[in-house]
Write a protein that holds these residues in place. Structure first.
Motif, PDB file in Angstrom:
ATOM      1  N   UNK A  10      -7.559   0.302   3.982  1.00  0.00           N
ATOM      2  CA  UNK A  10      -7.542  -0.621   5.117  1.00  0.00           C
ATOM      3  C   UNK A  10      -8.499  -0.214   6.237  1.00  0.00           C
ATOM      4  N   UNK A  11      -8.525   1.064   6.647  1.00  0.00           N
ATOM      5  CA  UNK A  11      -9.457   1.445   7.717  1.00  0.00           C
ATOM      6  C   UNK A  11     -10.919   1.294   7.307  1.00  0.00           C
ATOM      7  N   UNK A  12     -11.186   1.438   6.002  1.00  0.00           N
ATOM      8  CA  UNK A  12     -12.565   1.322   5.532  1.00  0.00           C
ATOM      9  C   UNK A  12     -13.025  -0.128   5.486  1.00  0.00           C
ATOM     10  N   UNK A  13     -12.077  -1.018   5.198  1.00  0.00           N
ATOM     11  CA  UNK A  13     -12.413  -2.442   5.119  1.00  0.00           C
ATOM     12  C   UNK A  13     -12.363  -3.087   6.490  1.00  0.00           C
ATOM     13  N   UNK A  14     -11.312  -2.784   7.255  1.00  0.00           N
ATOM     14  CA  UNK A  14     -11.173  -3.310   8.611  1.00  0.00           C
ATOM     15  C   UNK A  14     -11.345  -4.812   8.668  1.00  0.00           C
ATOM     16  N   UNK A  15     -12.148  -5.254   9.629  1.00  0.00           N
ATOM     17  CA  UNK A  15     -12.405  -6.693   9.774  1.00  0.00           C
ATOM     18  C   UNK A  15     -13.631  -7.126   8.978  1.00  0.00           C
ATOM     19  N   UNK A  16     -14.098  -6.268   8.081  1.00  0.00           N
ATOM     20  CA  UNK A  16     -15.260  -6.585   7.250  1.00  0.00           C
ATOM     21  C   UNK A  16     -16.538  -5.937   7.729  1.00  0.00           C
ATOM     22  N   UNK A  18     -17.157  -2.799   8.669  1.00  0.00           N
ATOM     23  CA  UNK A  18     -17.510  -1.525   8.017  1.00  0.00           C
ATOM     24  C   UNK A  18     -18.203  -1.714   6.665  1.00  0.00           C
ATOM     25  N   UNK A  19     -17.804  -2.761   5.928  1.00  0.00           N
ATOM     26  CA  UNK A  19     -18.411  -3.011   4.629  1.00  0.00           C
ATOM     27  C   UNK A  19     -19.846  -3.495   4.784  1.00  0.00           C
ATOM     28  N   UNK A  20     -20.095  -4.325   5.789  1.00  0.00           N
ATOM     29  CA  UNK A  20     -21.452  -4.795   6.029  1.00  0.00           C
ATOM     30  C   UNK A  20     -22.340  -3.657   6.533  1.00  0.00           C
ATOM     31  N   UNK A 145     -17.099  -8.046   2.917  1.00  0.00           N
ATOM     32  CA  UNK A 145     -17.407  -7.887   4.328  1.00  0.00           C
ATOM     33  C   UNK A 145     -17.692  -9.218   4.997  1.00  0.00           C
ATOM     34  N   UNK A 146     -18.422 -10.082   4.307  1.00  0.00           N
ATOM     35  CA  UNK A 146     -18.717 -11.415   4.850  1.00  0.00           C
ATOM     36  C   UNK A 146     -17.433 -12.221   5.061  1.00  0.00           C
ATOM     37  N   UNK A 147     -16.580 -12.258   4.053  1.00  0.00           N
ATOM     38  CA  UNK A 147     -15.367 -13.072   4.114  1.00  0.00           C
ATOM     39  C   UNK A 147     -14.421 -12.594   5.222  1.00  0.00           C
TER      40      UNK A 147
END
Length: 319
Positions: A10-16, A18-20, A145-147
């Motif tokens: 969850x912390x790595x994905x966050x609101x997207x 971090x992935x972008x 990340x986009x979604x």
């Protein structure tokens, strides 16, 4: 959901975001890696397996000009990856963090072009397995990340936000003239990248390329029937990278608010991009004026534009 019930990802994905940001970082590292490997004069293992010959073996032919030509393409491509990666990381850290919808749309548009350019292999027949695996691994990270980041934006922020300029382009002001020149730089990169991409998928070479290598396309095929498809793969990838970077530069200049960090990332992306694209030519001896002229014009336009923007974006914003 309570803190104890959150998953480890969850912390790595966050609101997207971090992935972008991670996508941008991977593009930067890939670009640095491509530059380093090309600079050492080596081919990637999958290239050697596909060709059935090493760079050293190919270098024995035609005064190593064929290998030098391939190095020139790969170093330039690496520079474009570093440039687009830095712009991605900036958009995540600043405009997207402020919920500026235009930056999300730039991610979407450039992502479609950047990831989609991999399909250019259909035009030349060489499917780079490593490139394919890396693309397939990064694509779901980018899409997730986009979604997730789209959900953080105001619902009324539509596609039209990318058409709204951050400032009125007034050529009577330093920043207005500087931004206009940077916009021309972005447009020039889009045109150049699209041209290289199309040529890579079709003719592969322009006359200056063959003149530098001192061979014909038929002679290249006679050396190794897989050599032209491999070079075409490099050309198409380089063209897609330049075109994608040009789009990102264009929209960042058009939509980005004046700030020190915007100036810095544009300066970084432009410097790395033009330094690799132009600087590799004298190193390998490919100094054809007609071939270099578009890049030189673009570099001069960028240099004047970024210089004009320095005072209004960096100094005056912090007084």
């Amino acid at each position: 959901m309570t803190e104890n019930n959150r998953g480890i990802f969850a912390p790595l994905i966050g609101d997207g975001r971090p992935l972008l940001w991670f996508t941008g970082l991977m593009l930067m590292l890939s670009g640095i890696g491509a530059i380093f490997i090309a600079a050492t004069g080596h081919f990637l293992p999958q290239d050697v397996q596909y060709l059935g010959m090493t760079a050293s073996e190919l270098c024995q032919l035609h005064q190593c000009r064929i290998v030098h030509f391939m190095i020139h393409d790969r170093v330039s491509w690496g520079g474009s990856l570093v440039a687009i990666g830095s712009l991605y990381m900036w958009m995540v850290s600043f405009p997207l963090k402020r919920q500026a919808a235009w930056s999300w749309w730039v991610f979407l548009i450039t992502g479609i072009l950047g990831f989609g350019s991999f399909l250019a292999y259909l035009g030349y027949g060489y499917l780079d397995s490593w490139h394919g695996v890396a693309t397939l691994a990064l694509l779901p990270i980018f899409l997730t990340g986009l979604l997730r980041s789209r959900a953080t934006l105001p619902r009324d922020e539509m596609f039209k936000t990318i058409f709204k300029p951050a400032i009125k382009i007034n050529v009577k002001t330093r920043e207005g003239m500087g931004r206009l020149l940077l916009l021309f730089t972005g447009l020039g990169m889009i045109a150049a990248g699209a041209t290289i991409l199309i040529v890579g998928m079709t003719a592969v070479f322009v006359p200056q390329d063959l003149s530098f290598m001192k061979v014909t396309a038929e002679e290249l095929r006679a050396i190794n029937e897989r050599l032209v498809p491999l070079i075409a793969h490099d050309r198409a990838g380089f063209g897609g990278g330049i075109c994608t970077t040009g789009l990102a530069v264009l929209f960042c200049v058009w939509c980005g608010k004046s700030s020190r960090n915007l100036w810095q990332v544009l300066c970084l992306a432009g410097t790395v991009g033009f330094a690799t694209a132009i600087g590799i030519h004298p190193i390998v001896g490919y100094n054809d004026f007609v071939h270099l002229a578009p890049a030189m014009i673009g570099a001069i336009t960028f240099l004047v534009g970024i210089t004009l923007c320095y005072k209004p974006m960096v100094i005056e914003r912090h007084q």
